[in-house]
Design an enzyme around this catalytic site. Structure first.
Site, PDB file in Angstrom:
ATOM      1  N   HIS A 387      73.945  51.506  10.130  1.00 58.51           N
ATOM      2  CA  HIS A 387      73.184  52.393   9.242  1.00 58.51           C
ATOM      3  C   HIS A 387      74.122  53.267   8.398  1.00 58.51           C
ATOM      4  O   HIS A 387      74.036  53.308   7.171  1.00 58.51           O
ATOM      5  CB  HIS A 387      72.270  53.266  10.108  1.00 58.51           C
ATOM      6  CG  HIS A 387      71.383  54.192   9.336  1.00 58.51           C
ATOM      7  ND1 HIS A 387      70.060  53.918   9.093  1.00 58.51           N
ATOM      8  CD2 HIS A 387      71.612  55.405   8.768  1.00 58.51           C
ATOM      9  CE1 HIS A 387      69.523  54.903   8.389  1.00 58.51           C
ATOM     10  NE2 HIS A 387      70.447  55.829   8.188  1.00 58.51           N
ATOM     11  N   GLU A 388      75.038  53.954   9.078  1.00 58.60           N
ATOM     12  CA  GLU A 388      75.929  54.882   8.363  1.00 58.60           C
ATOM     13  C   GLU A 388      76.899  54.150   7.439  1.00 58.60           C
ATOM     14  O   GLU A 388      77.237  54.645   6.370  1.00 58.60           O
ATOM     15  CB  GLU A 388      76.688  55.779   9.354  1.00 58.60           C
ATOM     16  CG  GLU A 388      75.807  56.695  10.200  1.00 58.60           C
ATOM     17  CD  GLU A 388      74.845  57.571   9.400  1.00 58.60           C
ATOM     18  OE1 GLU A 388      75.117  57.844   8.206  1.00 58.60           O
ATOM     19  OE2 GLU A 388      73.804  57.978   9.950  1.00 58.60           O
ATOM     20  N   HIS A 391      75.151  53.536   4.177  1.00 60.54           N
ATOM     21  CA  HIS A 391      75.268  54.695   3.271  1.00 60.54           C
ATOM     22  C   HIS A 391      76.656  54.735   2.641  1.00 60.54           C
ATOM     23  O   HIS A 391      76.814  54.929   1.439  1.00 60.54           O
ATOM     24  CB  HIS A 391      75.093  56.009   4.064  1.00 60.54           C
ATOM     25  CG  HIS A 391      73.685  56.333   4.426  1.00 60.54           C
ATOM     26  ND1 HIS A 391      72.667  56.375   3.500  1.00 60.54           N
ATOM     27  CD2 HIS A 391      73.127  56.677   5.616  1.00 60.54           C
ATOM     28  CE1 HIS A 391      71.538  56.719   4.114  1.00 60.54           C
ATOM     29  NE2 HIS A 391      71.790  56.906   5.388  1.00 60.54           N
ATOM     30  N   HIS A 394      77.221  52.091   0.016  1.00 56.97           N
ATOM     31  CA  HIS A 394      76.405  52.403  -1.173  1.00 56.97           C
ATOM     32  C   HIS A 394      77.210  53.371  -2.066  1.00 56.97           C
ATOM     33  O   HIS A 394      77.373  53.154  -3.270  1.00 56.97           O
ATOM     34  CB  HIS A 394      75.079  53.039  -0.723  1.00 56.97           C
ATOM     35  CG  HIS A 394      74.061  53.171  -1.812  1.00 56.97           C
ATOM     36  ND1 HIS A 394      72.821  53.743  -1.607  1.00 56.97           N
ATOM     37  CD2 HIS A 394      74.075  52.832  -3.120  1.00 56.97           C
ATOM     38  CE1 HIS A 394      72.135  53.727  -2.743  1.00 56.97           C
ATOM     39  NE2 HIS A 394      72.872  53.195  -3.675  1.00 56.97           N
TER      40      HIS A 394
END
Length: 596
Positions: A387-388, A391, A394
């Site tokens: 998940h991290e 980010h 991105h």
């Protein structure tokens, strides 16, 4: 229980490399001193922003100042978070916070001054080739202009700002400081403390009586405060109506969506499409009832474990390898960037004494992103890593593709990349799993994400919509009215398979998000967009990967809805939500197969 390491004892390979931002404290201090001098130059532009050359120079200075401030701020806070008890970094982060406010004030004249220009002048700036790199900024300013008031009115509204925080502050005090829950009996008949923190753990307890006791104790406690909390929530709704009226928006909902330029249809589509998908949630409730072996499924059974805790011991090294394998469909370029993050100290891995809890990805433009973890060797931590890093990459792609101003993406887009990674990882784990117990454990984990992130958040979003519409029509938001709306929604969402306990009608009283109005829908749209992306990537391969990488490189260079649309996810249509629902249906089918 192992002894936590002090920060000074953490091996360097498990630490993030903050010196990539500033070589040392001396370099930080030098930039800080230079910046205080540089910010004085901003005042020279005040009252002169009426030519394209002046606007261009002013924006360039604003970018330079903002970027330096961001770097100083991030450096101080990363150091503070790795050891919150360290007085040096407590002081440094306070200094950075103060600087940030100071810079904000020094640059605050820019937007109002440009907005005070006549429309034809603004239009000329938007089309002026010398201002080409600021076209999106100027277009955004023009869009905001319709809702900006005169200087005197804006000054008055700024003074009301503190008052407008009151409902949220009062609720926070009541909820965090004043509300005290009774003690309840655990599975051994021992009296135990019930708190906000322990409540979910009690709801996850395999013992049904413990779950029921915790559930009833929480809502009986809120029911005693229902008049006060209803008045607080009503005050928050009235505050929203005040702002939407004064700023000339058709409704609070449209005011809330305006900042990200989200059409109202995105919100209404979400609610309508979830309504048509409710039979899937009802089918999942039926399956829950069967797996728990109960005659009646109650609201306090929603978090009960459906399968025995399946022990997945996943070291950090294994988690990195599995995440890389799971993200293979995103292609070699993405995997290379992911590996770069793993190899070059982007990540602060384990818990240490006084380290900030939780996990996040953060950073400053122009250097690589940083990820804070508190890794435990389990499934949850592996998903957190995926998940991290979603980010982080991105930001990494956006920063490398765009200039500073356009690289910052909106909150509406923020959760999409992180959740796409999770969806791809989940697909990989399910396809690889040969143990029915492991598979059931993973499927349960995934099904509950759909239930809590899509269905539950949409129910919250619908509650907010109904409550605001009623208040806008002049209805009073009494505790009875709020409870009735909330109870009816629970009945509608959970269906006939659920015995909807009367106590749940008070749940509205404990949701802090209702004081940050019309925010929760972003969890549901973000999860749906991500599930849609992962489905397209897995089914189409390269063309979908290209579109997705294009999304990652778009930052905030266009309106969020356009960025997603170009990448193949049109959130103004029901399509992405329907695609997410087809994935949910597949999860339920697999669970049903395993329980035959």
């Amino acid at each position: 229980m192992e002894q936590l390491l002090k920060r000074s004892e953490v091996p360097v390979e498990h630490q993030w490399k903050i010196e990539d931002l500033f070589a040392d404290q001396k370099a930080w201090d030098q930039t800080y001193t230079d910046l205080l001098k540089e910010v004085k130059k901003a005042a020279e532009f005040e009252g002169k922003l009426d030519t394209s050359d002046a606007v261009k120079s002013c924006f360039a200075l604003e970018d330079d100042i903002s970027l330096k401030t961001e770097r100083l701020f991030v450096y101080a806070h990363l150091h503070h978070d790795e050891d919150t008890a360290n007085p040096t970094y407590q002081a440094l982060s306070a200094k950075a916070k103060k600087l940030s406010v100071q810079i904000g004030e020094a640059l605050s004249f820019i937007t109002p001054e440009i907005l005070s220009l006549p429309d034809d002048k603004l239009d000329a700036f938007i089309e002026d080739p010398t201002l080409a790199e600021y076209k999106f900024t100027l277009t955004e300013m023009k869009r905001e202009k319709a809702h900006v008031l005169s200087k005197a009115e804006e000054a008055l509204l700024a003074q009301v700002g503190n008052l407008s925080q009151a409902p949220q502050t009062i609720f926070g005090m009541l909820n965090n400081a004043d509300i005290k829950f009774p003690k309840i009996k655990d599975e051994n008949g021992k009296e135990v403390e019930l708190t906000h923190g322990s409540y979910i753990q009690f709801l996850e307890n395999p013992n049904r009586d413990v779950r029921r006791r915790a559930f009833q104790a929480v809502y009986e406690t809120y029911a005693k405060q229902k008049n006060t909390i209803a008045a607080t929530l009503s005050a928050n709704v009235n505050k929203n109506i005040f702002y939407s009226t004064v700023r000339k928006y058709p409704s609070v909902l449209e005011m809330s969506l305006y900042g990200d330029n989200i059409p109202k249809e995105v919100y209404t589509n979400l609610v309508d499409t979830i309504h048509e998908s409710l039979p899937l949630l009802h089918r999942y409730m039926k399956l829950r009832k069967k797996l728990l072996g109960v005659d009646e499924l109650h609201m306090y059974d929603l978090f009960a474990p459906l399968v025995d805790e399946y022990k997945m011991d996943i070291s950090y090294e294994d988690a990195k390898k599995t995440v890389s394998a799971g993200l293979k469909p995103l292609g070699p370029d993405y995997l290379k960037s992911l590996q770069e993050g793993f190899d070059n100290s982007w990540i602060d891995v384990y818990e240490n004494e006084s380290k900030r809890t939780g996990a996040y990805s953060w950073g400053a433009y122009g250097t690589h992103p940083y990820v804070l973890l508190n890794h435990k060797d389990n499934l949850n931590s592996m998903f957190t890593l995926a998940h991290e890093m979603g980010h982080a990459l991105h930001s990494y792609y956006s920063d490398n593709a765009l200039k500073y101003r356009d690289a910052q993406y909106t909150i509406f887009l923020a959760e999409v990349a992180s959740t796409t990674n999770e969806a791809l990882l989940m697909d990989y784990l399910l396809k690889k799993s040969t143990d029915p117990k492991e598979k059931m454990y993973l499927l349960t984990y995934y099904a509950d994400q759909f239930r809590t992130t899509v269905f539950r958040q949409t129910m919250f979003a619908e509650f907010e919509k109904i409550v605001h519409e009623r208040a806008e029509q002049g209805d009073a938001l009494t505790p009875q009215a709020l409870s009735e709306i909330y109870y009816d929604l629970n009945v509608k969402y959970h269906g006939k398979e659920m015995a909807v306990d009367k106590d749940i009608e008070m749940e509205w009283a404990r949701i802090p998000h209702f004081y940050n109005s019309f925010y929760v829908y972003k969890y549901a749209t973000g999860f749906s967009a991500a599930t849609s992306f992962s489905k397209q990537i897995l089914e189409e391969g390269q063309p979908a990967v290209e579109r997705y990488l294009g999304f990652l490189k778009s930052g905030g260079s266009d309106f969020s809805i356009n960025i997603l649309k170009k990448a193949g996810v049109d959130m103004s249509s029901p399509q992405p939500i329907r695609e997410a629902m087809s994935v949910f249906e597949d999860v339920i089918k697999q669970m049903e197969e395993l329980t035959k």
